[in-house]
Enzyme design. Sequence first.
Site, mmCIF file in Angstrom:
data_model
loop_
_atom_site.group_PDB
_atom_site.id
_atom_site.type_symbol
_atom_site.label_atom_id
_atom_site.label_comp_id
_atom_site.label_asym_id
_atom_site.label_seq_id
_atom_site.Cartn_x
_atom_site.Cartn_y
_atom_site.Cartn_z
ATOM 1 N N LYS A 80 36.845 43.878 -11.537
ATOM 2 C CA LYS A 80 35.340 43.844 -11.062
ATOM 3 C C LYS A 80 34.740 45.017 -11.790
ATOM 4 O O LYS A 80 33.459 44.868 -11.872
ATOM 5 C CB LYS A 80 35.093 43.883 -9.652
ATOM 6 C CG LYS A 80 35.744 45.253 -9.094
ATOM 7 C CD LYS A 80 35.468 45.089 -7.436
ATOM 8 C CE LYS A 80 35.842 46.344 -6.793
ATOM 9 N NZ LYS A 80 34.843 47.555 -7.114
ATOM 10 N N ASP A 81 35.364 46.375 -12.336
ATOM 11 C CA ASP A 81 34.382 47.412 -12.963
ATOM 12 C C ASP A 81 34.457 47.072 -14.386
ATOM 13 O O ASP A 81 33.941 48.023 -15.123
ATOM 14 C CB ASP A 81 35.188 48.572 -12.501
ATOM 15 C CG ASP A 81 35.226 49.042 -11.366
ATOM 16 O OD1 ASP A 81 34.349 48.698 -10.430
ATOM 17 O OD2 ASP A 81 35.977 49.904 -10.802
ATOM 18 N N ARG A 127 25.322 44.124 -5.145
ATOM 19 C CA ARG A 127 25.337 42.631 -4.771
ATOM 20 C C ARG A 127 25.641 42.504 -3.169
ATOM 21 O O ARG A 127 25.162 41.814 -2.541
ATOM 22 C CB ARG A 127 26.643 42.109 -5.342
ATOM 23 C CG ARG A 127 27.208 40.709 -4.641
ATOM 24 C CD ARG A 127 28.687 40.208 -5.400
ATOM 25 N NE ARG A 127 29.590 41.233 -5.022
ATOM 26 C CZ ARG A 127 30.127 41.233 -3.947
ATOM 27 N NH1 ARG A 127 29.807 40.299 -3.014
ATOM 28 N NH2 ARG A 127 31.308 42.088 -3.699
ATOM 29 N N ARG A 128 26.393 43.464 -2.708
ATOM 30 C CA ARG A 128 26.777 43.602 -1.142
ATOM 31 C C ARG A 128 25.494 43.936 -0.528
ATOM 32 O O ARG A 128 25.152 43.222 0.545
ATOM 33 C CB ARG A 128 28.059 44.511 -0.904
ATOM 34 C CG ARG A 128 29.425 43.971 -1.131
ATOM 35 C CD ARG A 128 30.115 44.945 -0.965
ATOM 36 N NE ARG A 128 31.733 44.523 -1.437
ATOM 37 C CZ ARG A 128 32.343 45.109 -2.211
ATOM 38 N NH1 ARG A 128 31.966 46.695 -2.550
ATOM 39 N NH2 ARG A 128 33.537 44.921 -2.698
ATOM 40 N N ARG A 145 28.989 56.527 -2.279
ATOM 41 C CA ARG A 145 29.948 56.686 -3.329
ATOM 42 C C ARG A 145 31.281 57.479 -3.041
ATOM 43 O O ARG A 145 31.282 58.156 -1.993
ATOM 44 C CB ARG A 145 28.987 57.354 -4.440
ATOM 45 C CG ARG A 145 27.808 56.686 -4.940
ATOM 46 C CD ARG A 145 28.071 55.313 -5.706
ATOM 47 N NE ARG A 145 29.466 55.888 -6.834
ATOM 48 C CZ ARG A 145 28.875 56.444 -7.632
ATOM 49 N NH1 ARG A 145 27.570 56.914 -8.205
ATOM 50 N NH2 ARG A 145 29.943 56.606 -8.652
ATOM 51 N N GLY A 146 31.888 57.606 -4.072
ATOM 52 C CA GLY A 146 33.065 58.361 -3.826
ATOM 53 C C GLY A 146 34.330 57.466 -3.862
ATOM 54 O O GLY A 146 34.301 56.285 -3.471
ATOM 55 N N ASN A 147 35.805 58.060 -3.683
ATOM 56 C CA ASN A 147 36.649 57.265 -3.703
ATOM 57 C C ASN A 147 37.030 56.928 -2.138
ATOM 58 O O ASN A 147 36.104 57.048 -1.379
ATOM 59 C CB ASN A 147 38.046 58.055 -4.060
ATOM 60 C CG ASN A 147 38.402 59.213 -3.190
ATOM 61 O OD1 ASN A 147 38.018 59.361 -2.353
ATOM 62 N ND2 ASN A 147 38.752 60.209 -3.886
ATOM 63 N N ARG A 151 34.813 57.966 1.262
ATOM 64 C CA ARG A 151 34.107 57.100 2.195
ATOM 65 C C ARG A 151 34.460 57.164 3.469
ATOM 66 O O ARG A 151 33.752 56.751 4.628
ATOM 67 C CB ARG A 151 33.978 55.628 1.328
ATOM 68 C CG ARG A 151 33.504 55.741 -0.248
ATOM 69 C CD ARG A 151 33.591 54.291 -0.624
ATOM 70 N NE ARG A 151 33.309 54.380 -2.006
ATOM 71 C CZ ARG A 151 32.921 53.056 -2.695
ATOM 72 N NH1 ARG A 151 32.612 52.142 -2.092
ATOM 73 N NH2 ARG A 151 32.644 53.347 -3.843
ATOM 74 N N CYS A 240 27.607 45.929 -12.968
ATOM 75 C CA CYS A 240 27.703 46.447 -11.740
ATOM 76 C C CYS A 240 26.435 46.554 -11.045
ATOM 77 O O CYS A 240 26.244 46.331 -9.871
ATOM 78 C CB CYS A 240 28.498 47.887 -11.683
ATOM 79 S SG CYS A 240 30.059 47.665 -12.106
#
Length: 312
Positions: A80-81, A127-128, A145-147, A151, A240
């Site tokens: 998706k990225d 999108r979300r 943001r972030g891993n 989060r 994105c």
Amino acid sequence: MKKHIRIGTRGSKLALWQANHVADRLKAAGLEPEIVIITTKGDIVLDRSLDKIGSKGVFTEELEDGLRTGHIDVAVHSAKDVQSSIPDDLELLAFMEREKVNDVVLSFDADLDLNRPDLVLGTSSTRRRAMLRRFMPHATTADVRGNLQTRLRKLEEGHYHGLVLAFAGVHRMEYDGLIRHVLPETQYVPATGQGSVAVECARNLEPAFKAELHRLLDHPATHTCLRAERAYLRTMEGGCSIPSFALATLSPDGQTVQLHAGLISLDGAQLLEETRTAPAAAAAQLGIEIAENILSRGGREILEEIRSRKAD
């Protein structure tokens, strides 16, 4: 054919899970994989949302540079990225078998009520955010943001009531116990490629080596579905930062593919979507046709508005 293969990846725990997943498949076939960690722009710039930093290749550009220089043999991405158009000197070699595609809501509150009027949900996805504004208009969305671990720390600190994420990453990181709600994929249609791992290489990689890697890593049914989804995304000229969505499914006999795809405005007010079926061999053409129809029905105007907002 050489045995040693350098696998390029981002350094997050999820990215390393994906790279090790590829490495394990190659080891089982007698190859000698080496994982090479490369930092991308998306890993460095964490104080702005993806749609503000220019999302094209934000998680892939530095990995692709490594393919060109020969620093790595393959690059591993969340499908998706991957940007909608791949440079001519590179190619997507394989799409690995897809995980469950749904978006999910994570929370430390075991009884999280999605109908509470003060609901705050964290997400980094354009999108979300748009879909939540349409289907949960009472909720406030906040950028995060972030891993995944970063989060979750912010969630635990009380910045949000819940996080909206892809099931695949949550499951791979073994945080299933925090999933409070699975959002229906028929309504919250996922991003192109969500749930699959993509493997990219330089087009001039030695042909026999390339063919063997494809044989070992590619999942044909997933690849067929992503041909339809990515053709849709490419025709939409999306990425994105564009709230488009696409989910293809293959019939049990593998003969036909169904694609549910569309576009939603940033405020969630306008939703354009379509579902069609075609022979599996025509998967890419199906994606193109649906995208062209969505664009002709008002999609161009939605995209123009989105891009004008980014320019402001």
